[in-house]
Design an enzyme around this catalytic site. Structure first.
Site, short mmCIF file in Angstrom:
data_model
loop_
_atom_site.label_atom_id
_atom_site.label_comp_id
_atom_site.label_asym_id
_atom_site.label_seq_id
_atom_site.Cartn_x
_atom_site.Cartn_y
_atom_site.Cartn_z
N ARG A 43 0.51 -1.36 0.40
CA ARG A 43 0.02 0.33 0.10
C ARG A 43 1.12 1.19 -0.19
O ARG A 43 1.07 2.16 -0.84
CB ARG A 43 -0.67 -0.27 1.36
CG ARG A 43 -1.73 -1.22 1.38
CD ARG A 43 -2.55 -0.80 2.25
NE ARG A 43 -3.83 0.26 2.55
CZ ARG A 43 -4.69 -0.38 2.93
NH1 ARG A 43 -5.32 -1.08 3.02
NH2 ARG A 43 -6.08 1.62 2.99
N LYS A 142 1.31 -20.35 4.53
CA LYS A 142 0.04 -20.96 5.57
C LYS A 142 0.28 -19.55 6.26
O LYS A 142 0.92 -18.49 6.77
CB LYS A 142 1.15 -21.41 6.59
CG LYS A 142 2.49 -21.71 6.75
CD LYS A 142 2.98 -22.76 7.85
CE LYS A 142 2.33 -22.47 9.55
NZ LYS A 142 3.14 -21.33 10.01
N HIS A 172 7.16 -24.83 4.84
CA HIS A 172 8.71 -24.49 3.85
C HIS A 172 9.45 -25.37 4.74
O HIS A 172 10.68 -25.64 4.44
CB HIS A 172 9.09 -23.64 4.52
CG HIS A 172 9.01 -22.75 5.70
ND1 HIS A 172 8.31 -22.30 6.97
CD2 HIS A 172 10.69 -23.07 6.51
CE1 HIS A 172 8.98 -22.33 8.13
NE2 HIS A 172 10.19 -22.79 8.13
N LYS A 176 12.77 -28.36 3.13
CA LYS A 176 14.57 -28.00 3.73
C LYS A 176 15.09 -29.57 3.48
O LYS A 176 14.31 -31.02 2.79
CB LYS A 176 13.59 -28.62 5.51
CG LYS A 176 13.56 -27.16 6.00
CD LYS A 176 13.68 -27.62 7.60
CE LYS A 176 12.78 -26.55 7.90
NZ LYS A 176 13.60 -24.96 8.81
N GLU A 210 12.32 -24.71 19.69
CA GLU A 210 12.47 -23.15 19.12
C GLU A 210 12.35 -22.34 20.64
O GLU A 210 12.81 -22.72 21.53
CB GLU A 210 11.17 -22.19 18.76
CG GLU A 210 11.48 -22.62 17.27
CD GLU A 210 10.20 -21.94 16.57
OE1 GLU A 210 10.88 -21.12 15.50
OE2 GLU A 210 9.74 -21.63 16.81
N ASP A 229 0.59 -23.05 14.36
CA ASP A 229 1.29 -22.23 13.55
C ASP A 229 2.44 -23.72 13.10
O ASP A 229 3.25 -23.29 12.37
CB ASP A 229 2.34 -21.43 14.84
CG ASP A 229 3.82 -20.81 14.17
OD1 ASP A 229 3.14 -20.00 13.25
OD2 ASP A 229 4.21 -20.76 15.04
N HIS A 234 4.22 -27.55 9.25
CA HIS A 234 5.54 -28.68 9.44
C HIS A 234 5.18 -29.66 9.94
O HIS A 234 6.02 -31.14 9.32
CB HIS A 234 6.24 -28.19 10.37
CG HIS A 234 6.22 -25.94 9.75
ND1 HIS A 234 6.17 -26.01 8.21
CD2 HIS A 234 6.09 -25.05 10.56
CE1 HIS A 234 6.15 -24.52 8.18
NE2 HIS A 234 6.25 -24.09 9.57
N LYS A 334 7.91 -22.62 21.86
CA LYS A 334 8.71 -21.58 21.50
C LYS A 334 9.82 -21.12 23.30
O LYS A 334 9.26 -22.03 24.04
CB LYS A 334 7.97 -20.04 21.21
CG LYS A 334 7.20 -20.38 19.76
CD LYS A 334 7.94 -19.02 19.00
CE LYS A 334 7.15 -19.63 17.63
NZ LYS A 334 7.58 -19.41 16.92
C1 BG6 Z 1 7.09 -20.87 10.46
C2 BG6 Z 1 5.81 -20.08 12.52
O1 BG6 Z 1 6.16 -21.12 9.70
O2 BG6 Z 1 8.25 -22.05 11.28
C3 BG6 Z 1 7.08 -19.40 12.97
O3 BG6 Z 1 5.33 -19.69 11.58
C4 BG6 Z 1 9.38 -20.52 13.17
O4 BG6 Z 1 6.50 -19.43 14.29
C5 BG6 Z 1 8.69 -21.72 11.65
O5 BG6 Z 1 9.75 -19.56 13.71
C6 BG6 Z 1 10.34 -22.15 12.09
O6 BG6 Z 1 10.65 -22.33 11.15
P1 BG6 Z 1 12.08 -22.75 11.07
O7 BG6 Z 1 12.80 -23.33 9.15
O8 BG6 Z 1 13.12 -21.84 11.18
O9 BG6 Z 1 12.25 -23.74 11.80
#
Ligand code: BG6
Length: 491
Positions: A43, A142, A172, A176, A210, A229, A234, A334
């Site tokens: 925007r 996502k 994603h 990997k 994480e 999430d 994942h 987290k």
């Molecule tokens: C994302 C999540 O899809 O993946 C995040 O929204 C997360 O919360 C991230 O931190 C982790 O990805 P990676 O590749 O760093 O393990």
């Protein structure tokens, strides 16, 4: 082959952190097809030059090895343009159509790195402006929806205006390298497949932990939580990769059909399994790497008294011939003690112990660990003779000690390999769907997590607190201990 990549959300967090750096890496590696153009859409009123400057400034925050030199950036920037759009305004899509017509590229990629609430609007408007022709590919980030109903609503809109083969739903984790290597290990080698079954495998654990908290994403995260999430997408995709049957070939639908079968075979929840096999947690303040960090409830953007979970551990089973009775554990969170993603395949103990552990040796079952991050590799834990449990070389005869075969893919192939987003972006441009999620897979994954969401929303007790910098609530250890197992860092 010429392409236009239209990046909706072109000034957003995802664009800066993941997409632009990945496009630059593809450019640096020479794998981005020549004749491409990247159009950032947002925007803000920016000129092309201002947009390029913004991106250049953001690259200063990228790790040093991945930062462009001035010369590299100016060559990369020649591909970058900017278009100001209000995504609710049909006239702005006409302007986009005009811009795209100037080049008439062979492939047009529309990357929706926007709030998911905008997906249906953007898809409808793209179609209304006649931009949904066969050369168009739409990338959806996502989370795709909030639950099964909203996911279906998005998929229905998308289906109305695009064919399934035009839709690239990104997870994603599938990009990997380690996930590619898991499939290669299973289906490119004869060694493990005969062992990959309930008769020899005791349990499988998937951990994505994480160290970081929710960073600046408080408002987003508070409406999302760890189940939506990380688990719905994942973690379940990793579970599919480890548990699926061999596909008939490496084609997109052959792989996705097998993943879908795994999701359909996941044991349905009952009130009893929901009560015993799911643990939710939320981080409280604590010591993370020597520094006191605030609890989730004090993070910016989080609602007072929020019951959003930042940790989930669960146990499930796959009801089919290969896996019946084998527990699969998933754990993610987290602000945990380690930054670590791995899959651990724990084999059953040797059928008959001829090396008695009473003499000081051990009889640990074999273990195969697929490391996703921070290292990307494989570890095979075996028993060997040569030292006692304290490492002394004068081991008494007949005692065993654990040893490990360690394959570090970063060392073997170099750490400058293709990153997840880079691989996925190149696949979209080339039209390869193998690493993208089909709508039926996604719906099945939502169907499976939904009873957990329903249970939580009806449960006033909320998540269990855990101190930042630990491995989550002790209930997660108690859950796995009831089966006689432990998480890797506890064993
Ligand atoms: C994302 C999540 O899809 O993946 C995040 O929204 C997360 O919360 C991230 O931190 C982790 O990805 P990676 O590749 O760093 O393990």
């Amino acid at each position: 082959m010429s392409f236009d990549l239209v990046l909706f959300g072109g000034t957003g967090d995802l664009a800066w952190r993941k997409i632009m750096p990945a496009l630059f890496q593809a450019f640096r590696h020479g794998s981005l097809p020549a004749g491409g153009r990247i159009v950032g859409v947002a925007r803000d009123g920016l000129t092309d030059t201002q947009y390029r400057e913004l991106i250049k400034a953001r690259f200063d925050q990228v790790e040093l090895a991945k930062r462009p030199s001035d010369d590299e950036f100016s060559r990369f920037a020649a591909m970058l343009e900017y278009l100001r759009m209000d995504l609710s305004q049909p006239a702005d899509y006409t302007a986009l159509a005009d811009k795209l017509k100037q080049r008439n590229a062979d492939t047009v990629v529309m990357y929706l790195a926007t709030a998911p609430g905008l997906f249906t609007t953007v898809c409808d408007q793209i179609a209304a402006a006649g931009l949904n022709g066969p050369q168009t590919r739409v990338v959806l980030e996502k989370p795709l929806g909030h639950d099964l109903a909203s996911n279906r609503a998005i998929n229905e809109t998308v289906r109305r205006v695009l064919k399934e083969e035009q839709v690239f739903r990104i997870d994603h984790y599938l990009g990997k390298q380690s996930v590619q290597n898991l499939l290669a290990l299973r289906f490119g080698n004869a060694l493990f497949e005969p062992l990959w079954r309930r008769e020899l495998i005791a349990n499988i654990q998937i951990t994505i932990s994480e160290k970081l908290g929710i960073e600046k994403r408080g408002a987003f995260y508070d409406n999302t939580g760890a189940l939506r999430d990380m688990v719905q997408n994942h973690a379940l995709q990793l579970l599919c990769a480890v548990a699926m049957e061999p596909p008939i070939d490496a084609g997109a639908d052959a792989i996705r059909d097998e993943k879908l079968k795994v999701l359909r075979s996941l044991k349905r929840w009952t009130p009893q399994t929901l009560g015993q096999h799911v643990v939710r947690g939320q981080y409280a303040s604590g010591n993370a790497d020597g520094e006191m960090v605030p609890g989730y409830a004090s993070e910016k953007g989080v609602r007072p008294g929020s019951t959003t979970e930042t940790f989930v551990a669960l146990r499930t089973e796959i009801a089919n011939w290969r896996w019946a009775g084998v527990p699969f554990y998933i754990r993610t969170g987290k602000r945990l003690a380690g930054q670590d993603a791995h899959i651990e395949v724990n084999f059953r103990p040797a059928a008959h112990a001829i090396y008695p552990s009473s003499l000081g040796g051990s009889n640990a079952p074999n273990r195969l660990v697929i490391n996703l991050q921070p290292r990307d590799g494989l570890e095979l834990h075996l028993m060997a003779q040569g030292a006692d449990s304290r490492g002394a070389r004068s081991a008494p005869l007949h005692t065993l000690a654990p040893v490990q075969l360690d394959l570090d893919f970063d060392k073997r192939f170099g750490s400058e390999r293709v990153g997840a987003y880079e691989r996925l972006l190149l696949d979209v441009i080339a039209g390869r769907l193998n690493l993208f999620v089909r709508s039926d897979e996604q719906e099945e994954a939502w169907r499976w997590v939904e009873p957990i969401l329903d249970m939580w929303s009806a449960d006033p007790t909320g998540p269990r607190p855990y101190a930042a910098g630990t491995w989550g609530p002790s209930a997660a250890s108690a859950m796995i201990a009831r089966d006689g197992y432990c998480w890797s860092e506890e064993c």
